[in-house]
Design an enzyme around this catalytic site. Structure first.
Site, PDB file in Angstrom:
ATOM      1  N   GLY A 150       0.265  -2.962   6.703  1.00 44.94           N
ATOM      2  CA  GLY A 150      -0.510  -4.169   6.482  1.00 44.94           C
ATOM      3  C   GLY A 150       0.326  -5.401   6.230  1.00 44.94           C
ATOM      4  N   CYS A 151      -0.280  -6.356   5.514  1.00 45.61           N
ATOM      5  CA  CYS A 151       0.322  -7.670   5.324  1.00 45.61           C
ATOM      6  C   CYS A 151       1.617  -7.631   4.535  1.00 45.61           C
ATOM      7  CB  CYS A 151      -0.670  -8.591   4.606  1.00 45.61           C
ATOM      8  SG  CYS A 151      -2.188  -8.927   5.533  1.00 45.61           S
ATOM      9  N   ALA A 152       1.834  -6.581   3.760  1.00 45.51           N
ATOM     10  CA  ALA A 152       3.006  -6.531   2.889  1.00 45.51           C
ATOM     11  C   ALA A 152       4.230  -5.945   3.557  1.00 45.51           C
ATOM     12  CB  ALA A 152       2.676  -5.716   1.631  1.00 45.51           C
ATOM     13  N   PHE A 349       1.043  -8.966  -0.382  1.00 44.27           N
ATOM     14  CA  PHE A 349      -0.067  -8.102  -0.785  1.00 44.27           C
ATOM     15  C   PHE A 349      -0.528  -7.260   0.398  1.00 44.27           C
ATOM     16  CE2 PHE A 349      -0.164 -12.216  -2.923  1.00 44.27           C
ATOM     17  CZ  PHE A 349       0.086 -11.821  -4.228  1.00 44.27           C
TER      18      PHE A 349
END
Length: 393
Positions: A150-152, A349
């Site tokens: 994901g975004c992290a 995050f």
């Protein structure tokens, strides 16, 4: 010898999505009720995003993939969406990598390792393999792919590169994060899907990481401590799954609230008790959305200027998942108001809810004797790649 992020390069697709036009397109889809139209309007108008970039073309025009007439958004299968990823991800990855190489002063033939990250598509051999062939990287280069974090994911990718460089002095690691979030947009009355359609965009970021000495006249980031924290709750509030009609993001309204409640403790642990105001000179905060940035700023007590780079990237590019933090770090590298030795704190995050953190130190070009006439890197210099062809998949 310390490990360094020697340069950062970025790339976006050619098609720019203006937020008002995209808002009107989603609001005009068949079956959208008045309530849903109001939710769409609020999500887009309050996003703090002016525009984003997309491999599917300009939404609302006749040249949009997944829409034959530019008015009706189809619901393609996951296979159809992933076929576009397979075509569009490699050139975007290559463009960001070439930008990073040019900024670093290193040649592709000097790359010893490749680390890639992505969560918006899959194929094998993947972008890591193709980068070796496209750029002329030695075929003996070791490759690692970090998938579906994901975004992290950018910080785990950089952490992996740091571990390689620390263990193998002289190693030169190419890190590339490429995300095509727009492939998974859909028309929906679900508030979570509406928010996803309003904030996510496409882009690629790349970095050259090494313990080798930087080329003269170029700023760099000295890597410090990376850390991971999992919040006490949030597993059911942010996740990313594969459905029959694309990947499905769950991003509830609880996410910014959880971040707001727990971010002070995460930052305290990251900084080892240091003062987030007096002992940090620049912040790189992943803009999951405007409300996430608001909650971080309020929870840590940061001034507006500390969030300026994160808010600027959100405004101009939206949330590009893992690539986004590299766009922010690129701005920090080019920030002429920051002196040599400036302390940088990063927060990303991801699903879980996971918080990935990084502590970095800025080293300016003057620290290695910037030659007269050298032009400083400009922030948000992005390479654009052509729109994908409209062809059957």
């Amino acid at each position: 010898m310390s490990t360094k992020i020697l340069s950062i390069g970025t790339a976006v697709p050619a098609a720019r999505l203006d937020q008002p036009r995209a808002r009107d397109f989603f609001a005009a889809q068949p079956g959208v009720s008045r309530l849903t139209a109001r939710l769409i309007g609020a999500a887009f108008d309050q996003s703090a995003i002016d525009h984003r970039y997309s491999v599917i073309g300009q939404i609302g025009s006749g040249g949009t993939l997944f829409s034959e007439d530019g008015e009706l958004l189809r619901a393609p299968s996951t296979g159809e969406r992933n076929a576009v990823y397979r075509r569009a991800a490699p050139p975007l990855s290559e463009a960001a990598a070439r930008d990073a190489l040019e900024r670093s002063g290193f040649d592709a033939a000097e790359i010893t390792h490749v680390v890639t990250a992505s969560c918006t598509g899959f194929f094998a051999p993947g972008p890591d393999y193709l980068l070796v062939k496209q750029l002329g990287i030695p075929r003996t280069a070791e490759r690692t792919h970090i998938g579906f974090m994901g975004c992290a994911a950018a910080f785990p990718a950089l952490r992996t590169a740091q571990a390689i460089a620390d263990a193998r002095p002289g190693a030169v690691v190419l890190v590339v994060c490429t995300e095509l979030c727009s492939l998974h947009i859909r028309s929906s009355s679900d508030p979570e899907q509406i928010v996803a359609s309003a904030v996510f965009g496409d882009g690629a970021g790349a970095a050259i990481v090494s313990s080798a000495e930087p080329k003269p006249g170029r700023p760099w980031l000295e890597t410090g401590v990376f850390s991971t924290a999992i919040t006490a709750e949030g597993e059911q509030d942010m996740d990313w799954t594969i459905g029959d009609s694309g990947f499905e993001m769950r991003l509830t309204a609880e996410v910014p609230r959880i971040i707001g409640r727990e971010i002070a403790g995460v930052v305290e642990a990251m900084l080892g008790g240091a003062d987030p105001l007096g002992d940090v000179d620049a912040w790189a905060v992943h803009p999951g959305g405007r409300s996430v940035l608001d909650r971080v700023q309020g929870g840590v007590g940061l001034p507006d200027e500390a969030m300026a780079h994160s808010r600027a990237v959100l405004r101009d590019f939206g949330n590009m998942s893992s690539a986004t933090i590299l766009f922010i770090l690129q701005r920090i590298l080019a920030d002429e108001t920051l002196a040599d030795g400036a302390r940088v704190a990063g927060l990303c995050f991801g699903p879980g809810l996971t918080v990935e953190t990084a502590r970095l130190t800025l080293r300016t070009a003057d620290a290695v004797g910037e030659p007269a006439g050298t032009v400083a890197a400009t922030p948000e210099t992005v390479a654009e790649v052509p729109e994908p062809r409209r062809e059957p998949v």
